[in-house]
Design a protein around this motif. Structure first.
Motif, PDB file in Angstrom:
ATOM      1  N   TRP A  29      16.414  -0.776 -22.299  1.00 50.98           N
ATOM      2  CA  TRP A  29      16.819   0.634 -22.434  1.00 50.98           C
ATOM      3  C   TRP A  29      16.702   1.105 -23.882  1.00 50.98           C
ATOM      4  CZ3 TRP A  29      19.368  -2.716 -19.151  1.00 50.98           C
ATOM      5  CH2 TRP A  29      19.525  -2.324 -17.818  1.00 50.98           C
ATOM      6  N   ALA A  30      17.138   0.260 -24.818  1.00 51.48           N
ATOM      7  CA  ALA A  30      17.107   0.628 -26.232  1.00 51.48           C
ATOM      8  C   ALA A  30      15.679   0.904 -26.702  1.00 51.48           C
ATOM      9  CB  ALA A  30      17.723  -0.478 -27.078  1.00 51.48           C
ATOM     10  N   ALA A  31      14.703   0.322 -26.022  1.00 50.99           N
ATOM     11  CA  ALA A  31      13.295   0.506 -26.372  1.00 50.99           C
ATOM     12  C   ALA A  31      12.646   1.633 -25.575  1.00 50.99           C
ATOM     13  CB  ALA A  31      12.528  -0.797 -26.143  1.00 50.99           C
ATOM     14  N   GLY A  32      13.464   2.426 -24.880  1.00 48.69           N
ATOM     15  CA  GLY A  32      12.933   3.589 -24.177  1.00 48.69           C
ATOM     16  C   GLY A  32      12.496   3.342 -22.758  1.00 48.69           C
ATOM     17  N   GLY A  33      12.772   2.145 -22.222  1.00 45.55           N
ATOM     18  CA  GLY A  33      12.389   1.850 -20.853  1.00 45.55           C
ATOM     19  C   GLY A  33      13.579   1.792 -19.927  1.00 45.55           C
ATOM     20  N   GLY A  47       7.863   0.007 -27.086  1.00 48.31           N
ATOM     21  CA  GLY A  47       9.079  -0.300 -27.829  1.00 48.31           C
ATOM     22  C   GLY A  47       9.583  -1.700 -27.563  1.00 48.31           C
ATOM     23  N   MET A  48       9.471  -2.159 -26.317  1.00 51.14           N
ATOM     24  CA  MET A  48       9.924  -3.514 -25.983  1.00 51.14           C
ATOM     25  C   MET A  48       9.053  -4.546 -26.685  1.00 51.14           C
ATOM     26  SD  MET A  48      12.355  -4.871 -24.208  1.00 51.14           S
ATOM     27  CE  MET A  48      12.858  -6.504 -23.606  1.00 51.14           C
ATOM     28  N   VAL A  49       7.760  -4.294 -26.706  1.00 52.18           N
ATOM     29  CA  VAL A  49       6.854  -5.184 -27.435  1.00 52.18           C
ATOM     30  C   VAL A  49       7.237  -5.222 -28.912  1.00 52.18           C
ATOM     31  CG1 VAL A  49       4.469  -5.531 -28.188  1.00 52.18           C
ATOM     32  CG2 VAL A  49       4.940  -4.873 -25.820  1.00 52.18           C
ATOM     33  N   GLU A  50       7.524  -4.056 -29.475  1.00 50.33           N
ATOM     34  CA  GLU A  50       7.892  -3.975 -30.881  1.00 50.33           C
ATOM     35  C   GLU A  50       9.205  -4.718 -31.149  1.00 50.33           C
ATOM     36  OE1 GLU A  50       9.161  -0.519 -34.121  1.00 50.33           O
ATOM     37  OE2 GLU A  50       7.814  -0.007 -32.457  1.00 50.33           O
ATOM     38  N   GLY A  51      10.193  -4.534 -30.274  1.00 52.81           N
ATOM     39  CA  GLY A  51      11.481  -5.180 -30.480  1.00 52.81           C
ATOM     40  C   GLY A  51      11.400  -6.689 -30.412  1.00 52.81           C
ATOM     41  N   SER A  84       9.826   4.170 -31.613  1.00 55.84           N
ATOM     42  CA  SER A  84       9.906   5.623 -31.771  1.00 55.84           C
ATOM     43  C   SER A  84      10.524   6.315 -30.557  1.00 55.84           C
ATOM     44  CB  SER A  84       8.509   6.192 -32.026  1.00 55.84           C
ATOM     45  OG  SER A  84       7.626   5.875 -30.962  1.00 55.84           O
ATOM     46  N   GLY A  85      10.451   5.687 -29.401  1.00 56.15           N
ATOM     47  CA  GLY A  85      10.998   6.303 -28.189  1.00 56.15           C
ATOM     48  C   GLY A  85      12.319   5.717 -27.750  1.00 56.15           C
ATOM     49  N   GLY A  86      12.975   4.970 -28.638  1.00 51.06           N
ATOM     50  CA  GLY A  86      14.191   4.262 -28.250  1.00 51.06           C
ATOM     51  C   GLY A  86      15.456   5.076 -28.425  1.00 51.06           C
ATOM     52  N   LYS A  87      16.587   4.479 -28.036  1.00 57.80           N
ATOM     53  CA  LYS A  87      17.894   5.126 -28.164  1.00 57.80           C
ATOM     54  C   LYS A  87      18.965   4.054 -28.287  1.00 57.80           C
ATOM     55  CE  LYS A  87      18.514   5.316 -23.132  1.00 57.80           C
ATOM     56  NZ  LYS A  87      18.760   6.196 -21.956  1.00 57.80           N
ATOM     57  N   GLN A  88      20.118   4.423 -28.828  1.00 57.97           N
ATOM     58  CA  GLN A  88      21.240   3.503 -28.913  1.00 57.97           C
ATOM     59  C   GLN A  88      21.895   3.375 -27.542  1.00 57.97           C
ATOM     60  OE1 GLN A  88      23.152   5.721 -32.243  1.00 57.97           O
ATOM     61  NE2 GLN A  88      23.270   3.718 -33.225  1.00 57.97           N
ATOM     62  N   VAL A  89      22.226   2.137 -27.143  1.00 60.64           N
ATOM     63  CA  VAL A  89      22.823   1.906 -25.824  1.00 60.64           C
ATOM     64  C   VAL A  89      23.859   0.786 -25.890  1.00 60.64           C
ATOM     65  CG1 VAL A  89      20.761   2.651 -24.559  1.00 60.64           C
ATOM     66  CG2 VAL A  89      21.034   0.238 -25.144  1.00 60.64           C
ATOM     67  N   ALA A  90      24.718   0.757 -24.883  1.00 61.32           N
ATOM     68  CA  ALA A  90      25.667  -0.343 -24.693  1.00 61.32           C
ATOM     69  C   ALA A  90      25.537  -0.828 -23.259  1.00 61.32           C
ATOM     70  CB  ALA A  90      27.096   0.129 -24.963  1.00 61.32           C
ATOM     71  N   ALA A  94       4.905 -16.877 -27.995  1.00 56.14           N
ATOM     72  CA  ALA A  94       3.806 -16.234 -27.275  1.00 56.14           C
ATOM     73  C   ALA A  94       3.702 -14.757 -27.634  1.00 56.14           C
ATOM     74  CB  ALA A  94       4.014 -16.396 -25.768  1.00 56.14           C
ATOM     75  N   ASP A  95       2.526 -14.176 -27.355  1.00 51.64           N
ATOM     76  CA  ASP A  95       2.270 -12.778 -27.677  1.00 51.64           C
ATOM     77  C   ASP A  95       3.092 -11.859 -26.766  1.00 51.64           C
ATOM     78  OD1 ASP A  95       0.696 -10.525 -28.852  1.00 51.64           O
ATOM     79  OD2 ASP A  95       0.019 -10.339 -26.786  1.00 51.64           O
ATOM     80  N   PRO A  96       3.955 -11.017 -27.324  1.00 48.84           N
ATOM     81  CA  PRO A  96       4.814 -10.167 -26.493  1.00 48.84           C
ATOM     82  C   PRO A  96       4.048  -9.234 -25.563  1.00 48.84           C
ATOM     83  CG  PRO A  96       5.669 -10.262 -28.725  1.00 48.84           C
ATOM     84  CD  PRO A  96       4.318 -10.914 -28.748  1.00 48.84           C
ATOM     85  N   GLU A  97       2.997  -8.620 -26.062  1.00 48.69           N
ATOM     86  CA  GLU A  97       2.260  -7.666 -25.242  1.00 48.69           C
ATOM     87  C   GLU A  97       1.634  -8.330 -24.025  1.00 48.69           C
ATOM     88  OE1 GLU A  97      -0.986  -4.031 -25.809  1.00 48.69           O
ATOM     89  OE2 GLU A  97      -0.604  -5.442 -27.447  1.00 48.69           O
TER      90      GLU A  97
END
Length: 424
Positions: free
Chosen positions: A212-216, A232-236, A298-304, A405-408
């Motif tokens: 979710w924090a990565a925009g998904g 975003g998940m790949v980046e994180g 860039s498309g993420g948000k703060q979440v709990a 391993a490669d995230p993408e």
């Protein structure tokens, strides 16, 4: 009551990737343990004779069993038997629901799509629809399947970061709002025997929440495809690999992230953890602060992350109407008991927002911060996120964080496998 977890096991005792999803499930109660009775008013435990049998797993917090008996004894519309189930609660509950004997009302932290479709649960929409707007939205997500509500949330257990305020102030570091901020803080606060950040011994404590924090989102709105493979998940995940390379992540701690000991003893300046740890940490330290998962990409948000335990009614109960009435009375109407259950024996959030807002323990300090995060930033996984859907995701995370391993590439392959599981 250490919270709500995955696969009906205590969340606060599990690896974070075990938290992946509401029905695969992500905060943890103590180990469950063979049936010991606990009659409150003498009702029959087989669901017959008009009595109601209510099942709890064995909580590790002192006073919980007596409290459960007290609530049941106060109900004047029926005889309620509290069964304090020790041992493998999930297995015993599954057997009882399948046989149709021994249980009318039960707590559960993993609403399962297949069991709902097989009639193991009673539909509680009639008591929840009129009041669902009063509940934390994240708590409803985990109990809703095809528009029907199968459980009443009992307690919420948010997960978030803990940090040492004094260390941040000394280093001139602001509370992280982005993943870039967190990476920088972890590196800055690493020195000597202290690491900047603890994400669990497998580095995966935040990976479910990071979706979710990565925009998904674990699944799309229609719940017919997964949605965790985002840029975003790949980046994180790449940033976690970077922190491993920087040696700013703690590993090999004596206990995993669900136990706050590594943080409270100074092995890390920041840790991922659950709300259940707050009393222990505030007893040990005088400078504890909390913050949500930072936005990733860039498309993420703060979440709990919000885990929950829920009350349900057995679909095979001989007393569905009476059992449903009892559940409504206890977990919707008795707001004082809900506050007592959540906050007198540990630290949890009442799922009815107005009840949480009135609780003294949640009006200031870290209690207020955690309750606000749960209300304004809370996320939770859907029941359709089954074990089969989850496995490719957790395997990919393991390959990325433990094997480099490669995230993408890993997430792309995992998404394809997860979608095949969704289609079955």
């Amino acid at each position: 009551m250490d919270g709500a977890g995955i696969s009906r096991a205590p969340l606060s005792r599990r690896s974070a990737l075990g938290l992946a999803g509401a029905s695969a499930m992500g905060i943890g109660l103590a180990a469950c343990g063979g049936n010991t009775g606990g009659l409150t008013k003498g009702g029959g435990s087989d669901g017959g004779g008009g009595g109601i049998s209510q099942w709890y797993h064995q909580y590790g917090e002192d006073g919980t069993q007596d409290a459960a008996k007290k609530y049941a004894a106060a109900y004047d519309k029926n005889d309620v038997t509290v069964n304090w189930v020790m041992g493998d609660y999930a297995a015993k509950l599954s057997t009882s629901l399948l046989s149709g004997n021994g249980v009318d009302v039960f707590e559960n932290n993993a609403i399962a799509v297949d069991q709902a479709k097989q009639g193991r649960y009673a539909d509680l929409s009639s008591i929840m629809e009129p009041v669902k707007d009063q509940f934390n939205p994240a708590s409803l997500n985990t109990v809703t399947i095809d528009g029907k509500i199968w459980g009443v949330p009992m307690i919420l257990d948010p997960q978030h970061f803990y940090y040492r305020k004094s260390m941040f102030e000394k280093a001139g570091i602001e509370v992280p709002k982005t993943m870039d901020d967190l990476v920088d803080a972890a590196k800055e606060l690493t020195g000597g025997k202290q690491k900047g950040l603890f994400l669990g011994n497998n580095f995966d404590a935040t990976c479910w929440t990071m979706i979710w924090a990565a925009g998904g989102s674990p699944m799309n709105e229609a719940r017919d495809a997964v949605g965790y493979n985002t840029p975003g998940m790949v980046e994180g995940l790449t940033q976690i690999q970077q922190m491993k390379s920087d040696k700013s992540l703690l590993t090999g701690a004596p206990s995993d992230w669900t136990d706050p000991a590594a943080f409270s003893t100074g092995l890390s300046a920041i840790t991922w953890g659950g709300c259940w740890a707050l009393p222990q940490l505030e007893d040990a330290l005088d400078d504890v602060g909390v913050f949500p998962h930072p936005a990733v990409g860039s498309g993420g948000k703060q979440v709990a992350m919000v885990g929950s335990w829920n009350e349900q009614v057995a679909g095979a109960s001989k007393n569905i109407e009476a059992a449903t009435a009892f559940v409504k009375w206890l977990w919707i109407d008795q707001t004082d008991d809900q506050t007592d259950w959540a906050l007198s024996y540990g630290f949890h959030i009442p799922p009815i927002t107005s009840v949480a807002d009135k609780a003294e323990a949640l009006k200031s300090g870290n209690g207020l911060e955690i309750a606000t995060m749960a209300k304004e930033m809370g996320v939770s996984g859907p029941p359709e996120w089954t074990g089969a859907v989850n496995t490719p995701f957790t395997d990919a995370i393991s390959n990325i964080l433990k094997k480099g391993a490669d995230p993408e590439a890993e997430l792309s392959a995992a998404e394809e496998a997860s979608n095949k599981a969704v289609a079955k």
